[in-house]
Write an enzyme that holds these catalytic residues in place. Structure first.
Site, short mmCIF file in Angstrom:
data_model
loop_
_atom_site.label_atom_id
_atom_site.label_comp_id
_atom_site.label_asym_id
_atom_site.label_seq_id
_atom_site.Cartn_x
_atom_site.Cartn_y
_atom_site.Cartn_z
N GLY A 153 12.48 42.74 -17.17
CA GLY A 153 11.41 42.11 -17.91
C GLY A 153 10.19 43.01 -17.87
CD GLN B 237 4.89 44.13 -15.72
OE1 GLN B 237 5.62 43.44 -16.41
NE2 GLN B 237 5.29 44.72 -14.61
CB CYS C 180 6.62 43.34 -9.58
SG CYS C 180 5.53 43.41 -11.01
CG LEU C 181 9.38 47.17 -13.63
CD1 LEU C 181 9.57 47.32 -15.13
CD2 LEU C 181 10.30 48.11 -12.87
CG HIS D 38 8.35 38.41 -12.33
ND1 HIS D 38 8.46 38.81 -11.02
CD2 HIS D 38 7.73 39.43 -12.97
CE1 HIS D 38 7.91 40.01 -10.88
NE2 HIS D 38 7.46 40.42 -12.07
CD GLU D 39 8.54 40.09 -16.78
OE1 GLU D 39 7.45 40.55 -17.18
OE2 GLU D 39 9.19 40.61 -15.86
CG HIS E 101 3.46 40.17 -15.04
ND1 HIS E 101 2.64 40.89 -14.19
CD2 HIS E 101 4.74 40.50 -14.69
CE1 HIS E 101 3.39 41.61 -13.36
NE2 HIS E 101 4.66 41.38 -13.63
#
Length: 214
Positions: free
Chosen positions: A68, A73, A126-127, A168-169, A172
Site C-alpha cells: 500500500g 508518503q 511502513c515504507l 494502515h493506508e 496515513h
C-alpha cells in the site's frame, strides 16, 4: 530529491514529482506532510493527471516493495491511496493472519469503521519508517467507504490482513503512523523480526518483550 514545495498548487507539485520519471521518492517519518492530514480529492489534478499520479503510486509501491502507499508518503497531501497484495506467504502464515491476495485498487477519500469488536495483533511495518516493525492491534473487520479513481462508489467490508492494509493506508491520510497505534515494547528491527519473531502470530514476542495482546 527533495519533495516539491508545500507552497505550490497541488497539481504543480504532482507534475514536478512525475517529471523525474520512475518510482517516486518516499517521504520518511519526521516530515510534516505525514502528520498534517490530507484534503479531500475534488478534482484538483484532473482526470489525466490523476491517472498518471495513480500509476506512479503503483510503480513506487511495487518498487519499494509494499502492499500500500498513500499520497502523503510521496509528499502530496491529497486523500488518495493505492493497495495491492499478491500475498506471497506460507500457507500457515496466510491462514493465521487472514492474508489473501488483493488486486490493485485505488482508494479516493476513504474512511473506515469497525465491524464488530474483534481485534487482531501482528507485526506491521511502513515504507515511511524503514527498517523497523512493531505489533499493532487493529480491527479484524472494517467497512471501507469512499470512491475509486473514476469517481465510482466504494463500500466494501474487509477482513483479516486486507482490513489491516486499508486501515494502515487510510490512517496515513489522517496523519497517523502505525507507530501511534503500536505496542512500544514490541518495536524491533526487520533483522530481529526475521531472526526471532517470524512466527505467524506475535505471542512469543509478547512474552519475551513484555507487552499485552488483545
Amino acid at each position: 530529491m527533495a519533495p516539491p514545495s508545500d507552497q505550490a498548487p497541488v497539481a504543480e507539485r504532482v507534475e514536478e514529482l512525475l517529471a523525474a520519471g520512475g518510482p517516486l521518492p518516499i517521504v520518511a517519518a519526521g516530515r510534516p506532510v505525514l502528520r498534517r492530514g490530507t484534503v479531500a480529492y475534488d478534482g484538483q489534478l484532473g482526470p489525466a493527471l490523476l491517472a498518471r499520479f495513480v500509476e506512479a503510486l503503483r510503480l513506487t509501491m511495487h518498487a519499494a516493495p509494499g502492499v500500500g502507499l498513500a499520497a502523503p508518503q510521496v509528499g502530496i497531501p491529497l486523500r488518495i491511496a493505492v493497495i495491492e497484495d499478491p500475498a506471497p506467504v506460507p500457507e500457515e502464515v496466510a491462514r493465521v493472519r487472514g492474508r489473501v491476495p488483493q488486486p490493485f485498487r485505488v482508494l479516493v477519500n476513504p474512511s473506515y469503521e469497525p465491524v464488530g469488536s474483534a481485534r487482531a495483533a501482528f507485526f506491521e511495518g511502513c515504507l515511511s519508517v524503514p527498517g523497523w516493525q512493531a505489533v499493532v492491534a487493529r480491527h479484524a473487520e472494517v467497512r471501507l467507504r469512499g470512491e475509486d479513481e473514476h469517481g465510482g462508489p466504494l463500500d466494501e467490508v474487509f477482513t483479516g490482513w486486507p482490513a489491516r492494509i486499508v486501515q494502515h493506508e487510510t490512517d496515513h491520510l489522517d496523519g497517523v503512523l502505525y507507530l501511534d497505534r503500536a505496542q512500544p515494547r514490541s518495536l524491533s528491527t526487520n533483522e530481529a523480526v526475521a531472526a526471532l519473531w517470524a512466527q505467524p502470530e506475535p505471542r512469543a514476542a509478547a512474552e519475551a518483550l513484555g507487552f499485552e495482546l488483545p
